[in-house]
Write a protein that holds these residues in place. Structure first.
Motif, PDB file in Angstrom:
ATOM      1  N   ASP A 113       1.827  -5.223   2.646  1.00  0.00           N
ATOM      2  CA  ASP A 113       0.913  -4.842   3.701  1.00  0.00           C
ATOM      3  C   ASP A 113      -0.322  -5.747   3.620  1.00  0.00           C
ATOM      4  O   ASP A 113      -0.418  -6.623   2.748  1.00  0.00           O
ATOM      5  N   VAL A 114      -1.288  -5.544   4.502  1.00  0.00           N
ATOM      6  CA  VAL A 114      -2.408  -6.473   4.629  1.00  0.00           C
ATOM      7  C   VAL A 114      -3.739  -5.741   4.521  1.00  0.00           C
ATOM      8  O   VAL A 114      -3.920  -4.673   5.111  1.00  0.00           O
ATOM      9  N   LEU A 115      -4.668  -6.342   3.769  1.00  0.00           N
ATOM     10  CA  LEU A 115      -6.088  -5.981   3.812  1.00  0.00           C
ATOM     11  C   LEU A 115      -6.825  -7.205   4.336  1.00  0.00           C
ATOM     12  O   LEU A 115      -6.662  -8.311   3.800  1.00  0.00           O
ATOM     13  N   THR A 116      -7.641  -7.029   5.367  1.00  0.00           N
ATOM     14  CA  THR A 116      -8.288  -8.173   5.986  1.00  0.00           C
ATOM     15  C   THR A 116      -9.689  -7.824   6.463  1.00  0.00           C
ATOM     16  O   THR A 116      -9.966  -6.684   6.839  1.00  0.00           O
ATOM     17  N   ASN A 118      -5.352   0.542  10.377  1.00  0.00           N
ATOM     18  CA  ASN A 118      -6.321   1.505   9.833  1.00  0.00           C
ATOM     19  C   ASN A 118      -7.664   0.796   9.718  1.00  0.00           C
ATOM     20  O   ASN A 118      -7.841  -0.099   8.897  1.00  0.00           O
ATOM     21  N   SER A 160      -6.840  -2.328   7.150  1.00  0.00           N
ATOM     22  CA  SER A 160      -5.495  -2.417   6.585  1.00  0.00           C
ATOM     23  C   SER A 160      -4.469  -2.408   7.708  1.00  0.00           C
ATOM     24  O   SER A 160      -4.639  -1.739   8.735  1.00  0.00           O
ATOM     25  N   LEU A 178       0.809  -1.219   0.000  1.00  0.00           N
ATOM     26  CA  LEU A 178       0.000   0.000   0.000  1.00  0.00           C
ATOM     27  C   LEU A 178       0.843   1.271   0.000  1.00  0.00           C
ATOM     28  O   LEU A 178       0.418   2.297  -0.523  1.00  0.00           O
ATOM     29  N   ARG A 238      -0.273  -1.953   8.191  1.00  0.00           N
ATOM     30  CA  ARG A 238       0.972  -1.535   7.534  1.00  0.00           C
ATOM     31  C   ARG A 238       2.132  -2.406   8.014  1.00  0.00           C
ATOM     32  O   ARG A 238       2.269  -2.690   9.201  1.00  0.00           O
ATOM     33  N   PHE A 242     -10.247   1.778   6.070  1.00  0.00           N
ATOM     34  CA  PHE A 242      -9.535   1.726   4.799  1.00  0.00           C
ATOM     35  C   PHE A 242     -10.478   2.042   3.641  1.00  0.00           C
ATOM     36  O   PHE A 242     -11.624   1.583   3.610  1.00  0.00           O
ATOM     37  N   PRO A 243     -10.009   2.827   2.618  1.00  0.00           N
ATOM     38  CA  PRO A 243      -8.690   3.449   2.595  1.00  0.00           C
ATOM     39  C   PRO A 243      -8.606   4.742   3.405  1.00  0.00           C
ATOM     40  O   PRO A 243      -7.554   5.050   3.928  1.00  0.00           O
TER      41      PRO A 243
END
Length: 770
Positions: free
Chosen positions: A276-279, A307, A289, A269, A291, A310-311
């Motif tokens: 990084d992670v989106l979950t 975060n 998200s 990201l 970082r 997100f976004p």
């Protein structure tokens, strides 16, 4: 331009007047996908109206037609169905065009999740998908001679090697039954790795399986790189609860306990070269998200990098439940965009899935994305979509002589945001041969106020007055927890005269002789050929035998008591394993054109079966499943339009194009409707048609007018011997007056079609005036 019947259809009509029945063609009868009618919402003509709706779509890019343009593969988890879309040229650049013929190129029976990833670096994405027990199945992409995708099974069980001398060896890589992993190059060495939440832990961390293949690129050898990749864990309690580093998850007895699945997508990201992670997690709307402040080789997510919106801010992704993120170029600029959608197995949580696919356009680069929310209904904007369990029916509602469409469905598209079933009305604003549906209302007759949670409508002439009445099955929960849920079949009589705009009553009556069962599926058709519509009922009621029941119309003056059970296991229909079909829905029409009504059924197994001339069958009906023609392969294939334990189909037949051949429409669990035309249809002789649809035409010869009388309501079309329509289809009635003024003397054909699908043709001689 004058309307013409097809040449083969006309030849059959002519042959039926004075010659024996036509021989059956060696080419099999079936159906072929076609956009039968335009669909318009406001001023927007939908680009892909008849796709069938989306509930839990997953997205990947692939070049389907070998034109070097990335196309789109979509797998819907809730429906268990593949969708394929081509990138095509459009006046404003490029657009997505539904292309169902490519769906058959993918393996059948996909479940849970399906992602396209190139593991062997040949620039052709391979298929990774769920296998029973949570294992990972892999298919290698091997194109055919024309460059079209094909998939060969490589393994049904990916493993990793554990060097422990006692408990080690090759061990399954599994993410459990509900989690969705990500398959991506995590450490930057050019090989695909696997990350997935630990399904067995109440506070799951992320397992990282590092690809240890020795080739410079490619291979499917793995080792456990870390059982707490990124140094974070998901905690019970609030949806955004995580523990980082040495923190421990705390119990939260007063908080909702989220112990379902977890989705995971990796994306750099911030453009610093690591993932990084989106979950997202079950029972939660937030896409979170995380970082990575570590490196590509050793990930580390700090609390400061969390975060929960997100976004950012007002543009934060908030799909109804269990969000998952997908990276795919869907804006045709070569940069991976982010799509966010629910990843639900089913919709027992009763969320709104009409506008649930959020698109974030990447205005940055692949290495350093900048995400801007562009729409919240990607692909859904261009399709007929009523959220869930679409059930269509057709009839002239506004009295203009054209067939309109009513669609039952369930959504939260109402002022209170409650989960309610209602009727959507589409008015036919086209012509007799070129239908076009304009959205009028999503709450026809105000049925949302009745608080139904299931609704399947049918337009049928119950009281034999030539006007279509409205019948529907519906479920209504009790007003309080102590009150029972009710299931019933209701009807509203049409008090308008035939050919006039429908006027339905406000208080529905009940067909009291039918079982009280959720999801009863209605098909009114004249089973015993006595001129009254009987009822074929698909039901899950546990008593009285089979899934399809025949109720004979006794002609009783009290309509609520008019239908009497004649056969509890009509046709003795069973699945391949010998079980009663679940959620079975019947439809009847003369699909194959032999003058005799056929039966088509669909059920939760995904099986769509065709039983020709069902009146002529006895005992266990014999039918076909290879019904759908695929122009890409040149074969008739079984339907692959969805299968799930709660899946509901709703087939309906209607001749919208006035060519004498009924089109097939299938309402689907995803909230949309898909449409098909018939292929290799024949008409047999008039003698056969007379047996199933008695009618008279007199005087014959006639000069200025002729009368058509039938035992049941029919639509009448008059053709000349060249196949041109000289008098368009009339509204259904048992008696018609044909105006013959202005017609040249000669022979004409009177084509009649009943509301139940039977057809018949009579020759009419128009004499010169005296």
């Amino acid at each position: 331009m004058r309307q013409y019947f097809t040449a083969s259809f006309l030849a059959a009509l002519l042959g039926g007047i004075s010659f024996p029945a036509l021989a059956q063609s060696s080419a099999p009868f079936g159906f072929e996908y076609r956009d039968v009618a335009k669909v318009v919402h406001g001023t927007n003509t939908l680009r892909n109206p008849w796709v069938g709706g989306l509930n839990s779509p997953q997205f990947s890019n692939i070049d389907l037609n070998a034109d070097q343009e990335p196309d789109l593969f979509v797998f819907d988890r809730a429906a268990g169905r593949v969708f394929t879309f081509l990138s095509v040229a459009a006046p404003t650049g490029r657009a997505w065009q539904y292309a169902p013929e490519y769906e058959a190129l993918f393996p059948a029976g996909l479940q849970s999740w399906a992602l396209l990833r190139d593991y062997d670096c040949d620039n052709r994405p391979d298929l990774f998908t769920y296998a029973n027990g949570g294992n990972i199945r892999v298919y290698r992409h091997v194109p055919d001679a024309q460059g079209r995708p094909g998939f060969q099974l490589v393994t049904s069980q990916l493993t990793y090697f554990d060097p422990d001398p006692l408990l080690g060896g090759n061990i399954n890589i599994t993410g459990g039954g509900y989690n969705m992993p990500d398959i991506r190059d995590v450490n930057g060495d050019g090989r695909l790795d696997i990350v997935t939440y630990d399904f067995a832990s109440p506070f799951p961390a992320v397992n990282y399986y590092r690809n240890t293949a020795t080739a410079a690129c490619g291979g499917l050898q793995f080792a456990l790189g870390s059982d707490q990749w990124g140094r974070f864990s998901a905690c019970l309690g609030p949806c955004t609860s995580f523990a980082f580093g040495t923190e421990q998850c705390q119990s939260a007895p007063l908080r909702p306990q989220h112990t379902g699945g977890y989705n995971l997508t990796l994306l750099d990201l911030d453009g610093d070269g690591d993932q990084d992670v989106l979950t997202g997690r079950d029972n939660c709307p937030e896409l979170v998200s995380l970082r990575n402040d570590g490196t590509a080789q050793t990930a580390s997510m700090p609390r400061s990098g969390l975060n929960t919106a997100f976004p950012a801010g007002a543009a934060a992704a908030r799909v109804p439940n269990f969000p998952a993120a997908y990276l795919a170029d869907v804006t045709f600029d070569g940069r991976p965009d982010v799509l966010v959608a629910p990843n639900l197995y089913d919709n027992v949580d009763t969320v709104e899935t009409r506008q649930s696919v959020w698109l974030y356009r990447n205005t940055g680069t692949g290495a350093a994305p900048n995400l801007v929310r562009e729409q919240t209904d990607f692909l859904q904007r261009d399709m007929l979509e009523v959220s869930e369990a679409a059930a269509p029916t057709f009839g002239d509602v506004d009295g203009d002589g054209l067939l309109d469409m009513l669609v039952g469905g369930v959504s939260r598209n109402n002022a209170g945001g409650f989960y309610r079933a209602g009727l959507t009305l589409y008015r036919n604003t086209g012509t007799a041969t070129q239908p076009a549906f304009q959205l009028v209302t999503t709450d026809y007759l105000g049925l949302l106020s009745r608080k139904y949670t299931q609704l399947k409508p049918v337009l049928a002439d119950l009281n034999r007055d030539g006007a279509l009445d409205l019948v529907y099955s519906a479920t209504r929960p009790g007003a309080t927890a102590a009150q029972a849920t009710t299931h019933a079949v209701y009807y509203l009589l049409n008090t308008a005269a035939p050919g006039r705009a429908a006027v339905f009553g406000t208080t529905p009556a009940t067909l009291a002789t039918l079982p009280a069962s959720a999801g009863n599926a209605l098909c009114f058709t004249d089973v015993d050929a006595d001129g009254r519509v009987d009822l074929l009922l698909g039901t899950n009621a546990p008593d009285e035998g089979g899934s399809l029941r025949y109720y004979r119309n006794t002609g009783a003056a009290n309509l609520s008591q008019a239908f009497a059970l004649q056969e509890a296991d009509f046709g003795q229909l069973r699945t391949a394993t010998g079980q009663r079909p679940v959620n079975l829905h019947p439809a009847v029409a003369d699909f194959d054109g032999d003058g005799r009504p056929d039966l088509l059924t669909a059920d939760a197994s995904g099986q769509i079966r065709f039983f020709p001339d069902y009146r002529g069958q006895t005992g266990a009906f014999q039918g076909r499943t290879n019904l759908f023609y695929n122009a890409l392969t040149g074969q008739f294939l079984a339907g692959r339009l969805g299968t799930a334990a709660l899946f509901h189909y709703a087939p309906a037949a209607s001749d919208l194009t006035a060519d004498g051949a009924p089109e097939l429409f299938l309402g689907l669990e995803g909230g949309g409707v898909t449409s098909f035309i018939t292929r290799n249809r024949l008409i047999t002789s008039q003698q056969t048609a007379q047996a199933t649809l008695p009618l008279q035409v007199y005087p014959n010869p006639a000069v200025a007018a002729a009368t058509v009388e039938a035992a049941q309501p029919v639509r009448v079309t008059l053709l000349d011997l060249a196949g041109r329509v000289v008098r368009p289809a009339t509204p259904a009635a048992r008696q018609h007056q044909l105006d013959l003024t202005g017609l040249a003397a000669g022979i004409y054909l009177v084509h009649c079609q009943a509301l139940t699908g039977e057809t018949a043709v009579r020759r009419l001689e128009v004499a010169a005036g005296r």
